[in-house]
Design a protein around this motif. Structure first.
Motif, PDB file in Angstrom:
ATOM      1  N   SER A  26      43.916  45.732  32.564  1.00 28.92           N
ATOM      2  CA  SER A  26      43.416  44.556  33.269  1.00 28.92           C
ATOM      3  C   SER A  26      43.872  43.310  32.524  1.00 28.92           C
ATOM      4  CB  SER A  26      41.888  44.583  33.379  1.00 28.92           C
ATOM      5  OG  SER A  26      41.307  44.504  32.093  1.00 28.92           O
ATOM      6  N   ASN A  27      43.961  42.205  33.275  1.00 27.31           N
ATOM      7  CA  ASN A  27      44.351  40.929  32.704  1.00 27.31           C
ATOM      8  C   ASN A  27      43.562  39.843  33.409  1.00 27.31           C
ATOM      9  OD1 ASN A  27      45.594  38.891  31.349  1.00 27.31           O
ATOM     10  ND2 ASN A  27      47.597  39.166  32.290  1.00 27.31           N
ATOM     11  N   GLN A  28      42.869  39.015  32.626  1.00 26.04           N
ATOM     12  CA  GLN A  28      42.038  37.948  33.165  1.00 26.04           C
ATOM     13  C   GLN A  28      42.691  36.596  32.913  1.00 26.04           C
ATOM     14  OE1 GLN A  28      38.052  40.485  32.059  1.00 26.04           O
ATOM     15  NE2 GLN A  28      38.105  38.391  31.391  1.00 26.04           N
ATOM     16  N   ASP A  30      41.518  34.041  31.613  1.00 26.11           N
ATOM     17  CA  ASP A  30      41.145  33.495  30.306  1.00 26.11           C
ATOM     18  C   ASP A  30      41.894  34.170  29.162  1.00 26.11           C
ATOM     19  OD1 ASP A  30      39.874  35.952  30.338  1.00 26.11           O
ATOM     20  OD2 ASP A  30      37.851  35.153  30.061  1.00 26.11           O
ATOM     21  N   TYR A 132      42.739  42.961  42.660  1.00 26.81           N
ATOM     22  CA  TYR A 132      42.249  41.687  42.135  1.00 26.81           C
ATOM     23  C   TYR A 132      40.770  41.630  42.464  1.00 26.81           C
ATOM     24  CZ  TYR A 132      42.098  36.631  41.308  1.00 26.81           C
ATOM     25  OH  TYR A 132      41.801  35.377  40.828  1.00 26.81           O
ATOM     26  N   ASN A 134      36.433  41.289  40.445  1.00 25.81           N
ATOM     27  CA  ASN A 134      35.598  40.714  39.391  1.00 25.81           C
ATOM     28  C   ASN A 134      36.134  41.058  38.009  1.00 25.81           C
ATOM     29  OD1 ASN A 134      33.849  39.741  41.329  1.00 25.81           O
ATOM     30  ND2 ASN A 134      32.543  41.539  41.229  1.00 25.81           N
ATOM     31  N   ALA A 135      36.000  40.113  37.091  1.00 27.10           N
ATOM     32  CA  ALA A 135      36.401  40.342  35.708  1.00 27.10           C
ATOM     33  C   ALA A 135      35.421  41.292  35.034  1.00 27.10           C
ATOM     34  CB  ALA A 135      36.470  39.026  34.951  1.00 27.10           C
ATOM     35  N   GLU A 140      31.112  37.371  31.843  1.00 27.54           N
ATOM     36  CA  GLU A 140      32.489  37.007  32.144  1.00 27.54           C
ATOM     37  C   GLU A 140      32.707  35.515  31.960  1.00 27.54           C
ATOM     38  OE1 GLU A 140      30.712  38.929  34.435  1.00 27.54           O
ATOM     39  OE2 GLU A 140      31.620  40.782  33.772  1.00 27.54           O
ATOM     40  N   ALA A 142      35.705  34.401  33.058  1.00 29.11           N
ATOM     41  CA  ALA A 142      36.640  34.220  34.165  1.00 29.11           C
ATOM     42  C   ALA A 142      36.037  34.952  35.357  1.00 29.11           C
ATOM     43  CB  ALA A 142      38.005  34.813  33.814  1.00 29.11           C
ATOM     44  N   HIS A 144      37.683  36.386  38.011  1.00 29.28           N
ATOM     45  CA  HIS A 144      38.438  37.525  38.527  1.00 29.28           C
ATOM     46  C   HIS A 144      39.469  38.003  37.516  1.00 29.28           C
ATOM     47  CE1 HIS A 144      36.731  35.884  42.214  1.00 29.28           C
ATOM     48  NE2 HIS A 144      36.817  37.127  42.663  1.00 29.28           N
ATOM     49  N   ALA A 145      39.946  39.202  37.771  1.00 27.94           N
ATOM     50  CA  ALA A 145      40.988  39.802  36.930  1.00 27.94           C
ATOM     51  C   ALA A 145      41.919  40.608  37.823  1.00 27.94           C
ATOM     52  CB  ALA A 145      40.364  40.713  35.874  1.00 27.94           C
TER      53      ALA A 145
END
Length: 159
Positions: A26-28, A30, A132, A134-135, A140, A142, A144-145
């Motif tokens: 995963s990548n957010q 932030d 895509y 929720n983070a 959180e 951010a 989304h992620a």
């Protein structure tokens, strides 16, 4: 793999008595990155058939990039700082369900400190399952992620 059609075919013909290698990252926005796996070793999961068109795997090593670790200079072992602390890992169960026609549902069930379940609607993009949603986190920073899951080849259990 190859194409989305290949991935769809794989999910319609999943086999038991063996494992598939999953990567889950995963990548957010932030900058927080997460991935599942086992340290030391391989950062993939051994997933098993858990129902029609569904693979499931568990790991106690989901790591996040906001949990870094620097070895003490006066300690028994020194080295470079780790971008992911192996001492701050989260247990997780991952399920990947095919909904057909290149659509998937990825479920991340964190049973440790995060103690939350994330259901991520995904679709096939090239050779990957991408969503895509929720983070991840107990809190959180951010909204989304982006999530990416890949499925490797089948390995039969030893007889």
């Amino acid at each position: 793999m190859g194409t989305c059609a290949d991935l769809d075919r794989l999910f319609t013909s999943l086999q038991g008595d063996g494992t598939y290698r999953l990567t889950v990252v995963s990548n957010q926005p932030d900058g927080i990155v997460g991935f599942c796996g086992r340290f030391p070793g391989n950062f993939t999961l051994n997933a098993r058939l858990s129902g029609p068109g569904e693979l499931t795997a568990s790991s106690d090593h989901h790591l996040f990039s906001d949990r870094t670790f620097a070895t003490p200079s006066d300690g028994p072992f020194t080295g470079p700082a780790q971008g992911f602390s192996i001492y701050s890992r989260e247990p997780v169960t991952v399920s990947v369900r095919s909904a057909g026609a290149g659509q998937y549902l990825v479920i991340l069930n964190f049973t440790g400190a995060i103690n939350r379940r994330f259901e991520i609607p995904c679709q096939c993009v090239g050779e990957a399952i991408v969503g895509y949603s929720n983070a991840i986190g107990a809190n959180e920073y951010a909204d989304h992620a982006t999530y990416v899951v890949t499925v490797g080849p089948f390995t039969s259990d030893p007889r």
